[in-house]
Design an enzyme around this catalytic site. Structure first.
Site, PDB file in Angstrom:
ATOM      1  N   HIS A  49      -5.070   8.078 -13.459  1.00  0.00           N
ATOM      2  CA  HIS A  49      -4.409   7.626 -14.219  1.00  0.00           C
ATOM      3  C   HIS A  49      -3.141   6.608 -13.208  1.00  0.00           C
ATOM      4  CE1 HIS A  49      -0.660   6.532 -16.788  1.00  0.00           C
ATOM      5  NE2 HIS A  49       0.101   7.012 -15.948  1.00  0.00           N
ATOM      6  N   ASP A  66       0.956  -1.153   0.123  1.00  0.00           N
ATOM      7  CA  ASP A  66      -0.165   0.007  -0.043  1.00  0.00           C
ATOM      8  C   ASP A  66       0.965   1.031  -0.057  1.00  0.00           C
ATOM      9  OD1 ASP A  66       0.642  -0.387   3.040  1.00  0.00           O
ATOM     10  OD2 ASP A  66      -0.299   1.816   2.797  1.00  0.00           O
ATOM     11  N   CYS A  96      -0.661   2.986 -21.666  1.00  0.00           N
ATOM     12  CA  CYS A  96      -1.798   2.968 -20.936  1.00  0.00           C
ATOM     13  C   CYS A  96      -3.097   3.111 -21.702  1.00  0.00           C
ATOM     14  CB  CYS A  96      -1.628   3.969 -19.810  1.00  0.00           C
ATOM     15  SG  CYS A  96      -2.839   4.137 -18.601  1.00  0.00           S
ATOM     16  N   CYS A 123      -5.648   8.456 -20.223  1.00  0.00           N
ATOM     17  CA  CYS A 123      -4.716   8.377 -21.564  1.00  0.00           C
ATOM     18  C   CYS A 123      -5.627   8.179 -22.833  1.00  0.00           C
ATOM     19  CB  CYS A 123      -3.933   7.221 -21.289  1.00  0.00           C
ATOM     20  SG  CYS A 123      -2.799   7.553 -20.092  1.00  0.00           S
TER      21      CYS A 123
HETATM   22 ZN   LIG Z   1      -3.315   6.276 -18.130  1.00  0.00          ZN
END
Ligand SMILES: [Zn+2]
Length: 386
Positions: A345, A276, A314, A319
């Protein structure tokens, strides 16, 4: 004696490293490991909705018992029927006890074997929380995985100080297990999992001693605490490496607060299953994106008219729909959408990284994966663009 159900299945051990593929069963569902848990300290992963997290493939969230106990307080969460309902997240939740936060945020704390006495960092109110209270709070929250109260030390820390904290952590772990067993006996359910935490600062012998004691108590999983607290990177890798070696194969291993993408890639190779860290969203709010080629600061001038996505590899909403130029514009105009889009993102990047890691382990190509990832990641856009 209550028997701990088989909650963790070790599916595959990678041939050339210590990386492992597994499945962790919790009351609210399965978690594929190695996994990354986005941090929702206040019951929210900052700027993102549960729906967006689910779409990114998040299987487990981390929240914090100490913060939720102080605000909004247990009454309203109890009235709602637990944390899952309160925050509208149906999948697993791991709650940290907040030991680390009490030691870093609270005012005038006093530690004794009883527990921690402190003043709230929010309103100055005095509280005393014992290890038993921390278990009670997490039972009320309905956490799928809970962490016992532990005493964290800062870096650097003398061996004497580290030993006192470690011994207290072991005593508290024992009491936490007893407290949970009593609650579960009275409700005749034992589905909530409790992990043990290995402390011992940077001292290998203390870590080994602590691990042995904690393993003897027998927990559903084991966490390595007190890493990423300001020590140099190679030292945290060493601690994770030698502590992981002492932990049993048939239980999940969690490196608390680790870390940056490169730290996760290293730690998976040392046999860690759970991670984490606040960085994907914290950096996201500052306009720093994690990409397959390294970190990218969207405010930087080379992106003024750059119509490419943050990361061409991505497939996230950000994106697919927005350019670096637009994101840079949002940050420069102080528009909140910018914070959200880069955070979104970054969470997608982390979850994608974990999927790639699991795939590489499955195919016994973790060593190559690690090498390729680091090669591409250490070649940041910033340098290429400059
Ligand atoms: Zn992305």
């Amino acid at each position: 004696m209550q028997c701990v159900k088989i909650m963790f299945k070790l599916i595959h051990k990678e041939k050339n490293s210590k990386a492992r593929l597994g499945k962790l069963n919790t009351p609210c569902g399965e978690i594929d490991t190695p996994c990354f848990m986005p941090v929702g300290t206040q019951g929210t992963v900052k700027t993102l909705s549960p729906n967006e997290l689910e779409e990114a493939g998040v299987q487990v969230l981390l929240s914090n018992a100490y913060h939720l106990f102080l605000r909004p307080g247990m009454e309203v969460i109890k009235k709602t029927g637990g944390l899952h309902k309160f925050i509208s997240w149906g999948k697993p939740i791991l709650t940290d006890s907040g030991g680390y936060q009490i030691f870093s945020l609270a005012l005038l704390r006093k530690v004794s074997d009883k527990g921690v006495e402190f003043q709230s960092h929010i309103d100055g109110m005095k509280h005393l929380l014992s290890p038993e209270d921390i278990i009670d709070i997490q039972c009320l929250l309905g956490s799928d995985i809970m962490m016992p109260l532990d005493e964290c030390v800062h870096y650097p820390c003398s061996k004497d100080q580290a030993r006192v904290a470690m011994e207290r952590t072991i005593g508290w772990a024992r009491r936490s297990k007893v407290a949970l067993s009593q609650i579960q006996k009275s409700k005749s359910q034992n589905s909530q999992l409790l992990f043990g935490i290995v402390q011992g600062a940077t001292y290998e012998d203390l870590r080994k001693e602590c691990a042995k004691e904690i393993i003897d108590i027998d927990f559903a999983g084991y966490a390595i605490g007190g890493v990423s607290v300001g020590e140099p990177k190679n030292l945290s890798n060493d601690i994770v490496g030698f502590t992981a070696k002492t932990l049993p194969q048939d239980k999940p291993r969690y490196a608390m607060g680790v870390g940056l993408p490169e730290d996760i890639v290293e730690a998976v190779g040392l046999g860690i299953d759970m991670f984490d860290c606040v960085v994907p969203t914290r950096y996201g709010r500052n306009g720093t994106a994690f990409t397959s080629e390294g970190k990218l600061t969207v405010r930087n001038s080379p992106y003024t008219d750059d119509l490419g996505p943050l990361d061409k590899k991505c497939q996230c909403y950000t994106c697919k729909n927005f350019s670096r130029a637009y994101l840079r514009h949002l940050f420069n105009s102080e528009e909140i959408l910018g914070l959200r889009l880069v955070s979104l993102h970054n969470i997608n990047f982390y979850l994608g990284l974990m999927r790639d890691i699991r795939e590489a382990i499955k195919n016994d190509r973790y060593t190559e994966f690690r090498k390729d990832f680091l090669k591409s990641y250490n070649n940041p856009y910033e340098q290429v663009k400059a």
